[in-house]
Design an enzyme around this catalytic site. Structure first.
Site, PDB file in Angstrom:
ATOM      1  N   SER A  82       0.727  -1.289   0.111  1.00  0.00           N
ATOM      2  CA  SER A  82       0.110  -0.082   0.249  1.00  0.00           C
ATOM      3  C   SER A  82       0.949   1.364  -0.019  1.00  0.00           C
ATOM      4  CB  SER A  82      -0.966   0.166   1.175  1.00  0.00           C
ATOM      5  OG  SER A  82      -2.128  -0.774   0.896  1.00  0.00           O
ATOM      6  N   SER A 179     -10.014   2.184   2.469  1.00  0.00           N
ATOM      7  CA  SER A 179     -10.626   1.293   1.450  1.00  0.00           C
ATOM      8  C   SER A 179      -9.692   1.072   0.171  1.00  0.00           C
ATOM      9  CB  SER A 179     -11.894   2.300   0.899  1.00  0.00           C
ATOM     10  OG  SER A 179     -12.436   1.253  -0.197  1.00  0.00           O
ATOM     11  N   ASN A 180      -9.164  -0.016  -0.256  1.00  0.00           N
ATOM     12  CA  ASN A 180      -8.421  -0.192  -1.315  1.00  0.00           C
ATOM     13  C   ASN A 180      -9.403  -0.014  -2.486  1.00  0.00           C
ATOM     14  OD1 ASN A 180      -5.715  -1.126  -0.463  1.00  0.00           O
ATOM     15  ND2 ASN A 180      -7.187  -2.524   0.787  1.00  0.00           N
TER      16      ASN A 180
END
Length: 396
Positions: A82, A179-180
């Site tokens: 991320s 939230s991806n």
């Protein structure tokens, strides 16, 4: 694809600090802490710290049983997870600066009909996790890819479709929730606005201009250079805290572990697929925070944060693709990232003059809070790395 390391770091107050007066003493201490993390169960650890005042500290420690696979080096490539979001947000803000996008643009402007209530969700909300969109990584459809058992190529559009099948968590702009799916939507917007792939955008707008020779958006599980091997425990040795559906990963078996290095990270897409090295990422952070990649107005927007915890409005914050928090040694900016085999934390100061990275060659311990022994050793190392970055005495 994110851990609690950065947020946890911001909440950690170190014990009495030992008066390290030279970089050599700090290097010795960091090497000891990295070795202790390996002894606690981490297959490998890479540390790079640059306090802006001389040669960076670079450390690589690995478990003896991993040497049959690879001799770990501080300059090895790894999956940043991320941390990718910082690059995705940078690309979006570059297009904002060029007048091709606006942070106030509703999703429907670029992806009409693809996101429920897309007229009320702005690009800014996608970037700072206030959109309310369900996180696609929580959907069982992604599980085979996460376990290395799925050969299909996940695109931003496919990932977005998985995420929006679920009801939103809250009304747009009213709360914060990681939230991806929001970043899958940003990836789709970037490709729509430019007519180019994410791989090309990362290469031509960031990697090539900065000379990042080991930073790229991979096409599959193949690596371009020498890389750190990532591992998770095999099913027979998996900590009990790991859910049953995540206990059987694909890959070669090694010493009670599975080598997951060959997994395709494509399911991370704009939210987490990039490959890099600690040196490349330090150069990226320096360029980003010093204004080389973004004009002042857009850099200010990136640093405009919302609280991660509503009960702590002055606590850790999330901007556009970057997190921030305050420790006793200084206020950091950066991100963390995790996918099977790789847990990474990358930090910098507000100017980009100081940088630090910690790469741990296993991730489930953090994802599922499954190994307190590794967690304790990792926190000790991360706290010491942060203080070293700021040129402050390390926690004892």
């Amino acid at each position: 694809m994110a851990s609690a390391l950065v947020v946890g770091l911001a909440a950690t107050v170190p014990a009495a600090a030992a008066p390290y007066t030279s970089i050599d003493e700090r290097r010795v201490n960091l090497q000891r802490l990295a070795r202790e993390l390996v002894e606690a169960g981490a297959p490998g650890v890479i540390v790079r710290v640059d306090d802006g005042r001389g040669r960076p500290v670079e450390i690589a420690e690995q478990a003896a049983w991993t040497r049959r696979d690879h001799l770990l080096k501080a300059g090895d490539e790894f999956r940043v997870g991320s941390n990718t979001k910082a690059m995705t947000a940078t690309l979006a803000l570059q297009l904002v600066a060029e007048g091709k996008l606006a942070l106030t643009d509703p999703v429907d402007k670029w992806l009409p009909g693809k996101v429920p209530n897309g007229g009320a969700i702005t690009l800014r909300m996608l970037l700072n996790h206030t959109s309310g969109l369900f996180d696609y990584t929580q959907d069982a459809a992604l599980r085979p890819a996460m376990l290395g058992k799925d050969r299909q190529r996940w695109t931003s559009h496919k990932l977005l479709a998985v995420g929006v099948k679920h009801p939103p968590l809250f009304a747009p702009g009213t709360k914060w929730s990681y939230s991806n799916t929001g970043y899958a939507a940003v990836g789709a917007v970037l490709e729509r606005a430019t007519g180019r792939s994410l791989a090309d955008l990362v290469r031509d707008r960031i990697a090539r201009p900065l000379g990042l020779k080991h930073t790229y958006f991979p096409a599959d599980g193949t690596w371009r250079g020498s890389h750190a091997r990532g591992y998770e425990r095999d099913a027979a040795h998996m900590p009990p805290g790991v859910p049953a559906e995540f206990r059987n990963l694909a890959g070669p078996r090694r010493h009670g572990h599975v080598d997951v290095s060959g997994h395709d990270p494509g399911w991370g897409a704009a939210a987490g697929a990039v490959v890099s090295t600690t040196q490349d990422w330090a150069r990226f952070h320096t360029a980003l925070m010093s204004g080389k990649l973004l004009p002042a107005a857009q850099l200010a927007q990136m640093r405009s944060t919302v609280p991660v915890d509503p009960a702590r409005p002055d606590g850790p914050g999330y901007g556009l693709g970057v997190q921030t928090g305050t420790t006793p040694c200084g206020t950091f900016w950066g991100h963390d990232g995790g996918m099977p085999g790789y847990l990474t934390t990358t930090l910098t100061d507000r100017t980009g003059g100081r940088t630090a990275s910690v790469v741990i060659a296993t991730e489930y311990w953090a994802e599922f809070e499954a190994d307190p022994k590794i967690a304790k050793a990792a926190q000790a190392l991360q706290s010491a790395v942060t203080c070293t970055m700021f040129g402050k005495p390390q926690a004892s």
